[in-house]
Design an enzyme around this catalytic site. Sequence first.
Site, PDB file in Angstrom:
ATOM      1  N   GLY A  13     -38.016 -11.742  -4.543  1.00  0.00           N
ATOM      2  CA  GLY A  13     -36.921 -12.556  -5.035  1.00  0.00           C
ATOM      3  C   GLY A  13     -36.080 -11.805  -6.031  1.00  0.00           C
ATOM      4  O   GLY A  13     -36.371 -10.685  -6.395  1.00  0.00           O
ATOM      5  N   THR A  14     -35.026 -12.452  -6.436  1.00  0.00           N
ATOM      6  CA  THR A  14     -34.083 -11.881  -7.382  1.00  0.00           C
ATOM      7  C   THR A  14     -34.082 -12.725  -8.641  1.00  0.00           C
ATOM      8  O   THR A  14     -34.193 -13.939  -8.582  1.00  0.00           O
ATOM      9  CB  THR A  14     -32.667 -11.882  -6.767  1.00  0.00           C
ATOM     10  N   THR A  15     -33.937 -12.069  -9.758  1.00  0.00           N
ATOM     11  CA  THR A  15     -33.878 -12.768 -11.028  1.00  0.00           C
ATOM     12  C   THR A  15     -32.436 -12.836 -11.502  1.00  0.00           C
ATOM     13  O   THR A  15     -31.766 -11.819 -11.589  1.00  0.00           O
ATOM     14  CB  THR A  15     -34.730 -12.041 -12.083  1.00  0.00           C
ATOM     15  N   ASP A  30     -31.126  -8.763 -12.171  1.00  0.00           N
ATOM     16  CA  ASP A  30     -31.668  -7.450 -11.852  1.00  0.00           C
ATOM     17  C   ASP A  30     -30.646  -6.751 -10.959  1.00  0.00           C
ATOM     18  O   ASP A  30     -29.650  -7.352 -10.567  1.00  0.00           O
ATOM     19  CB  ASP A  30     -33.031  -7.551 -11.188  1.00  0.00           C
TER      20      ASP A  30
END
Length: 71
Positions: A13-15, A30
């Site tokens: 996943g992406t933050t 990120d």
Amino acid sequence: MYAYNTSDKVLKGTTTVGVICKDGVVLATDTRATMGYFVASKHAKKVYKIDDHIAMTIAGELEMRRTLWRS
């Protein structure tokens, strides 16, 4: 109730985060863009300025991001 083995799961996943401050808002993400296990880019742009008072962050499928940003 379903039982599953957490060792079989791949976490990905992406933050993105937004913080409201006294004098404004801070947006951060990120920079890594992945496709499954493949790192497509280590320097992906995920924060976009819409105008002087509006910005957005993106996360999720790469093609969905491109479509949204072009709209």
